[in-house]
Scaffold this motif. Structure first.
Motif: not given
Length: 483
Positions: A264-267, A290-291, A409-415
């Motif tokens: 998932p990290t590389l994906s 989100p995924e 976790a939205e669009d391309a941003v994760v916190g």
């Protein structure tokens, strides 16, 4: 109560494929032998002559990289450059410098507080393994017959075609790799003695090759007892590519190689440039935030917290394409993946050469020689990024052993936040190609309403959550970490 070695939780590992890392010129037994040129195509399968003294000579480089532990692919005597075809578990391969070279490496590494973990291949040996050779020479008269699962005579170890297949159990049906009969008491005693011998010699643990192929929990419980009796702080990490609850109950392994972290990290960070690639239990396909957030939260909640902190978090290995190749040569994606790896629970592991931009497809291509004498082949900016990321991890204990929770976790941003006692780290990653506006609110993030200083980048700026909701702009393909 589950217990894992405390040092692992604070370690940064570096995986070395010994034949391809560094030649020293200090191994007399190599004089006059025909070796492949250093840097020859790895698919040629020959020996390029890396040795353990070569690792000793590069310890300054590894220490500057922030490495505190080494994981070495097999080093025992073998007729294969990868040395998973073991023929003598008592001897370090002469091409690597023999037992004396391991002694030198352990002493030099330990002087620098660098641990050394060896690869243990106990499911199978090789056609050259002395008990198998004994059976080959003596047939039914050999006392070692029951060390293997032999079906008929005479043995056919080279199996030239389907008409005359090998006639004994072999790993992956490869006749070069006869499986050991671990139900046999003498075989078990032999393996346990080898496990103890090298821990008492000074190694700091075992990485276990395909341990799920020995489907016997009592075997691994005995193995753990033997290893921990020799050194209670020795690390036992298994190569299991999928969920591994059965082995991680505190009575067998301390951890496994965390492949469920890798994909998932590389994906996610390589989502825009990812290659279509499948390897064993791993399928790489683009993930949105989100995924990714849901998946990675599950990864860190999969096991007891003591186990999670000891997991070996890797981005690639000798068994698969290199990380930079998987993300389509996108160095920004690799940089974000590495920074993420250095800021989450578990022990990060760097595959040799990734830090200078080495990139290649599936094995054996990913087992190329380290280009020490080719400075133009190095990505110095990437190397500096690795050094800064490991330094960040070493500087902040909260990034090593703090709790982990995704809060955004939205669009391309994760916190996500890491919390340890009174310390908190707030981490934001933008894997997208455009600016992202993120609202930070202490109550929504469940963090103390304090002023937090930027640790990445280390630019002296801060964010004051006492003032209520704060909006920050995260540039594309970037991260911000406040502590």
């Amino acid at each position: 109560m589950i217990s894992t070695p405390d040092w692992v939780k604070h370690a940064v590992f570096y995986q070395i494929f010994p034949d391809r890392f560094a030649r020293s010129g200090r191994v007399p037994t190599k004089n006059g032998l025909t070796l492949k040129p250093w840097g020859a195509p790895p698919e040629e399968q020959g020996f390029q002559g890396g040795d353990l003294y070569g690792i000793v000579e590069r310890l300054d480089y590894l220490q500057q990289l922030g490495v505190t532990a080494l994981y070495l692919n097999p080093i025992f005597a073998s007729a294969a450059n990868h040395r998973y075809h073991t023929y003598d578990y008592e001897q370090v391969d002469p091409l690597l410098g023999g037992n004396e070279a391991l002694r030198a490496l352990l002493d030099a590494a330990h002087d620098r507080s660098i641990r050394v973990v060896l690869d243990g291949v106990f499911n199978h040996a090789s056609r050259g393994f002395w008990p198998f050779h004994h059976v080959l020479e003596n047939g039914g008269n050999s006392p070692y017959i029951e060390w293997f699962n032999i079906h008929d005579w005479p043995l056919n170890p080279y199996a030239p075609d389907a008409e005359t297949p090998h006639n004994y159990d072999a790993w992956a049906d490869l006749p070069a790799l006869p499986e050991l009969n671990t139900d046999n008491d003498e075989v078990r005693a032999y393996i346990m003695r080898i496990a103890r011998k090298w821990v008492e010699f000074g190694i700091d643990g075992w990485r276990l090759d395909v341990p799920n192929e020995i489907d016997d929990p009592d075997f691994w419980r005995e193995f753990r007892d033997v290893v921990k009796d020799a050194d209670p702080e020795a690390y036992i990490v298994g190569e299991i590519w999928h969920e591994a609850h059965d082995w991680l109950q505190g009575d067998q392994f301390d951890a496994v190689m965390n492949y469920p972290f890798l994909w998932p990290t590389l994906s996610f960070f390589g989502r825009d440039t990812l290659r279509e690639y499948h390897k064993t239990h791993l399928t790489f396909e683009p993930l949105d935030a989100p995924e990714f957030g849901d998946t990675i939260q599950d990864v860190f909640e999969m096991y007891d917290w003591e186990i999670t902190q000891a997991q070996l978090n890797l981005l690639d290995s000798h068994d698969m394409g290199r990380a930079l190749w998987i993300v389509g040569e996108d160095t920004d994606a690799l940089r974000l993946s590495v920074l993420f790896q250095m800021t989450v629970p578990g022990a990060p592991c760097v595959y040799y050469g990734d830090e200078i931009g080495m990139s290649a497809g599936d094995d054996p291509h990913c087992r190329e020689a380290f280009p020490w004498d080719e400075p133009n082949a190095w990505d110095d900016d990437l190397l500096d990024h690795y050094r800064q990321a490991t330094a960040l991890r070493h500087q902040h204990e909260v990034l090593r052993t703090g709790s982990f929770d995704v809060f955004y976790a939205e669009d391309a941003v994760v916190g996500f936040r890491r919390s340890l006692g009174r310390d908190t780290a707030i981490c934001l990653f933008n894997a997208g190609s455009s600016d992202a506006l993120v609202h930070l609110d202490a109550e929504e993030m469940d963090v103390p309403a304090l002023r937090y200083t930027s640790a990445w980048p280390d630019d002296g700026t801060s964010v004051d959550l006492n003032a209520g909701r704060v909006t920050t702009t995260l540039p594309p393909r970037s991260a911000r970490i406040w502590v």
